[in-house]
Design a protein around this motif. Structure first.
Motif, PDB file in Angstrom:
ATOM      1  N   ARG A   2       0.832  -1.200   0.000  1.00  0.00           N
ATOM      2  CA  ARG A   2       0.000   0.000   0.000  1.00  0.00           C
ATOM      3  C   ARG A   2       0.867   1.250   0.000  1.00  0.00           C
ATOM      4  O   ARG A   2       2.012   1.220   0.423  1.00  0.00           O
ATOM      5  N   ALA A  42      -6.628   1.502   3.789  1.00  0.00           N
ATOM      6  CA  ALA A  42      -6.148   1.783   2.433  1.00  0.00           C
ATOM      7  C   ALA A  42      -4.657   2.106   2.370  1.00  0.00           C
ATOM      8  O   ALA A  42      -4.024   1.897   1.342  1.00  0.00           O
ATOM      9  N   ILE A 109      -7.210   8.244  -4.835  1.00  0.00           N
ATOM     10  CA  ILE A 109      -8.068   7.084  -4.567  1.00  0.00           C
ATOM     11  C   ILE A 109      -8.705   6.589  -5.870  1.00  0.00           C
ATOM     12  O   ILE A 109      -8.729   5.401  -6.152  1.00  0.00           O
ATOM     13  N   ARG A 110      -9.210   7.520  -6.698  1.00  0.00           N
ATOM     14  CA  ARG A 110      -9.870   7.151  -7.953  1.00  0.00           C
ATOM     15  C   ARG A 110      -8.928   6.438  -8.921  1.00  0.00           C
ATOM     16  O   ARG A 110      -9.297   5.471  -9.563  1.00  0.00           O
ATOM     17  N   ARG A 111      -7.705   6.926  -9.033  1.00  0.00           N
ATOM     18  CA  ARG A 111      -6.738   6.330  -9.965  1.00  0.00           C
ATOM     19  C   ARG A 111      -6.161   5.030  -9.441  1.00  0.00           C
ATOM     20  O   ARG A 111      -5.538   4.287 -10.171  1.00  0.00           O
ATOM     21  N   GLY A 112      -6.332   4.793  -8.179  1.00  0.00           N
ATOM     22  CA  GLY A 112      -5.703   3.632  -7.546  1.00  0.00           C
ATOM     23  C   GLY A 112      -4.433   4.096  -6.862  1.00  0.00           C
ATOM     24  O   GLY A 112      -3.683   4.894  -7.403  1.00  0.00           O
ATOM     25  N   ARG A 115       1.839   2.172  -5.813  1.00  0.00           N
ATOM     26  CA  ARG A 115       2.535   1.135  -5.069  1.00  0.00           C
ATOM     27  C   ARG A 115       3.943   1.602  -4.764  1.00  0.00           C
ATOM     28  O   ARG A 115       4.685   1.977  -5.665  1.00  0.00           O
TER      29      ARG A 115
END
Length: 118
Positions: A2, A42, A109-112, A115
């Motif tokens: 994450r 998250a 958050i929307r785009r992911g 990492r």
């Protein structure tokens, strides 16, 4: 893996074992459009200091040498910076700044979530 959020230290009222479990985490969760629990799940979270450092005349004490030493270990994993989310930071007093932060976190958050290598 994450995305990692690095905090200064636990607050007086938060759980030292759960970074961002207090008001700062709640603020960031709201900016993300997530519940506090969703936000905590998250992101990977860590504080530079393991315990609340105490109060200063305005804000909290901040043992810089200890924080810098801890940050050296985290530096390879860090890619960006956001203003400190506590109420003591006057940056948050400007509504345009709050809107910009909200856009940033919600877009993230929307785009992911990115990492970050461990």
């Amino acid at each position: 893996m994450r995305a990692l959020i690095v905090g200064q230290a636990p607050s007086r009222d938060s759980d030292p074992a759960e970074p961002f479990s207090g008001a700062s985490g709640a603020r960031l969760a709201a900016l993300c459009g997530l519940t506090h629990a969703e936000f905590l799940s998250a992101f990977a979270r860590v504080n530079l200091l393991s315990a609340f450092p105490g109060k200063a005349s305005k804000g909290d004490l901040f043992p810089l040498a200890e924080a810098c030493e801890a940050f050296e270990d985290l530096l390879p994993r860090c890619r960006g910076r956001c203003p400190h989310p506590s109420g003591i930071n006057i940056w948050w007093n400007e509504e345009r700044n709050v809107r910009a932060a909200r856009r940033f976190w919600r877009d993230l958050i929307r785009r992911g979530l990115p990492r970050i290598p461990s």
